[in-house]
Enzyme design. Structure first.
Site, PDB file in Angstrom:
ATOM      1  N   ASP A  36      -0.139  -7.458   1.355  1.00  8.10           N
ATOM      2  CA  ASP A  36       0.389  -6.107   1.543  1.00  8.10           C
ATOM      3  C   ASP A  36       1.909  -6.053   1.635  1.00  8.10           C
ATOM      4  O   ASP A  36       2.466  -5.320   2.448  1.00  8.10           O
ATOM      5  CB  ASP A  36      -0.240  -5.446   2.775  1.00  8.10           C
ATOM      6  CG  ASP A  36      -0.092  -3.926   2.750  1.00  8.10           C
ATOM      7  OD1 ASP A  36       0.224  -3.384   1.673  1.00  8.10           O
ATOM      8  OD2 ASP A  36      -0.282  -3.294   3.800  1.00  8.10           O
ATOM      9  N   HIS A  51       0.810  -1.215   0.000  1.00 10.42           N
ATOM     10  CA  HIS A  51       0.000   0.000   0.000  1.00 10.42           C
ATOM     11  C   HIS A  51       0.849   1.275   0.000  1.00 10.42           C
ATOM     12  O   HIS A  51       0.334   2.352  -0.290  1.00 10.42           O
ATOM     13  CB  HIS A  51      -0.996  -0.002   1.169  1.00 10.42           C
ATOM     14  CG  HIS A  51      -0.411   0.257   2.518  1.00 10.42           C
ATOM     15  ND1 HIS A  51      -0.205  -0.734   3.450  1.00 10.42           N
ATOM     16  CD2 HIS A  51      -0.017   1.402   3.118  1.00 10.42           C
ATOM     17  CE1 HIS A  51       0.284  -0.205   4.557  1.00 10.42           C
ATOM     18  NE2 HIS A  51       0.413   1.085   4.385  1.00 10.42           N
ATOM     19  N   SER A  82       4.850   2.674   7.805  1.00 16.80           N
ATOM     20  CA  SER A  82       4.492   1.514   6.983  1.00 16.80           C
ATOM     21  C   SER A  82       5.652   1.083   6.103  1.00 16.80           C
ATOM     22  O   SER A  82       6.259   1.893   5.401  1.00 16.80           O
ATOM     23  CB  SER A  82       3.290   1.850   6.105  1.00 16.80           C
ATOM     24  OG  SER A  82       2.122   1.961   6.868  1.00 16.80           O
TER      25      SER A  82
END
Length: 408
Positions: A125, A96, A206
């Site tokens: 992901d 993402h 992230s």
């Protein structure tokens, strides 16, 4: 004035920290050996004074192996983090973080490098990007066995929260084997066997590293759970063992496959159980059985309600999908189901979801074509990504309600 003063203090502190890092000393922590091998540069850290801490040692070892990942289009920019995987230029990050980006670059040691996407596994992901380092010497992250983690273990997050690169935060492993399904425009992302931690994971973390007390990778920071749109003590990381397996397949050019049972299901609730005269009020209702799939071979039928897998309660269709994904291809599981008023137990040898992925990819491609024909642009997509990375999502998806007719 307070913010400016605080900012100046931070800059000054960082200057001191980086100066000490350059000398190989942070507090009472000293770099005693730097070696080179086919795996790349390795830094060994020891404590050399009473004021030295585990956090200082772990940070000194892990920081040189984490980069800032920048994504952009003509109208928007965003950022996440990445972990240097090897000396060949491969970097692990979250899907993402780079999904839909028109250009990707990384920042390392104050320099910017163009990056290309090697491959992704959107459903878990994870992604691998590649950088040509030229003459720059990089330090790949050493990887620990995430299966050895236990609740209460000390851990540290390393990344770029809110764009503040080379940031660390310490905590513990709060729990293990957390499962979560997230919905997005590109399909479901299945997070299984996640590491839960109270070490801060914020927007920009992230794709960054979760490391142990030895500064070795145990997870890829991915999600946080909060009602305030910033970290509230509950963060999640993908285990390093799983991330490594996925990265190796992506780098080798192989399709990343997952365990598959061959069912489409919907969630049983008290309301629909009464309406359909079901004997249980929770579970995964079998709406379709794929011909020739593992479930069909085991004798599972349309109308069955799955209530347990290996003795673990199944409350919903999403729960069943996550349970299946948490297992390995070829693994045999025991499925408990209700067929009318009769409880049955069958054994299922899980297969591969390669064909299902192809079907979903074709479907997503058709949806993108429809979106393009409706006038949506790449800039529209990038604005969505920008929201994920820099606004309320922080590079992390939010969960919504349970869906029906889920395939696994």
């Amino acid at each position: 004035m307070v913010l400016l003063g605080l900012g100046g203090g931070i800059v000054g502190a960082l200057a001191v920290v980086f100066a000490l890092m350059g000398l190989g000393i942070i507090g009472g922590t000293q770099v005693i050996e730097t070696t080179n091998s086919s795996a790349g540069q390795t830094i060994n850290i020891t404590a050399s004074g009473e004021d030295a801490t585990v956090a200082q040692a772990a940070a000194a070892k892990a920081l040189p192996s984490v980069v800032v990942v920048n994504v952009s289009s003509s109208s928007a920019t965003g950022l996440g983090s990445g972990v240097i995987y090897d000396t060949d230029g491969n970097i692990i990050t979250n899907n993402h973080v780079i999904d839909g980006a028109t250009s990707v670059s990384v920042t390392y040691d104050g320099k910017s490098y163009d990056a290309s996407v090697v491959g992704t596994d959107a459903s878990s992901d994870l992604a691998v990007i590649h950088v040509d380092w030229g003459d720059t010497q990089v330090t790949p992250m050493e990887i620990a066995d995430s299966d050895k983690l236990v609740v209460g273990d000390w851990v540290m997050t390393v990344g770029s929260p809110f764009g503040l690169d080379q940031s660390v935060s310490a905590g513990i492993v709060s729990s293990l084997a957390r499962n979560q399904m997230m919905k997005s425009a590109s399909g479901n992302t299945l997070y299984t066997n996640l590491i839960q931690t109270d070490a801060a994971i914020n927007p920009g973390n992230s794709g960054g590293a979760l490391v142990n007390s030895e500064g070795k990778l145990v997870g890829i920071c991915t999600l946080f759970s909060s009602d305030t749109e910033s970290f509230a003590g509950i963060g999640f990381a993908i285990p390093s063992n799983y991330a490594k397996d996925v990265a190796d397949k992506i780098i080798a050019g192989e399709t990343v496959t997952h365990a598959y049972i061959g069912l489409s299901m919907s969630t049983v609730t008290a309301q629909n159980a009464k309406a359909n005269d079901l004997s249980v009020t929770s579970g995964a209702y079998v709406a379709k059985v794929t011909d020739g799939g593992p479930a069909a071979a085991a004798g599972i039928q349309v109308g069955d309600v799955i209530t347990k897998v290996n003795g673990e309660d199944i409350q919903s269709a999403d729960g069943m999908i996550l349970n299946v994904r948490s297992h390995k291809i070829g693994e045999t599981v025991t499925v408990t189901l209700m067929r009318g008023d009769e409880e049955k137990t069958v054994t299922v040898t899980l297969g591969s979801d390669e064909n299902l992925q192809k079907e979903q990819s074709d479907s997503n491609s058709q949806q993108r074509q429809k979106r393009d024909s409706d006038g949506s642009s790449d800039d529209d997509v990038m604005r969505e990504i920008y929201d994920y990375l820099n606004n309320n999502r922080g590079g992390s998806y939010e969960s919504d309600g349970a869906s029906v007719d889920n395939a696994a």
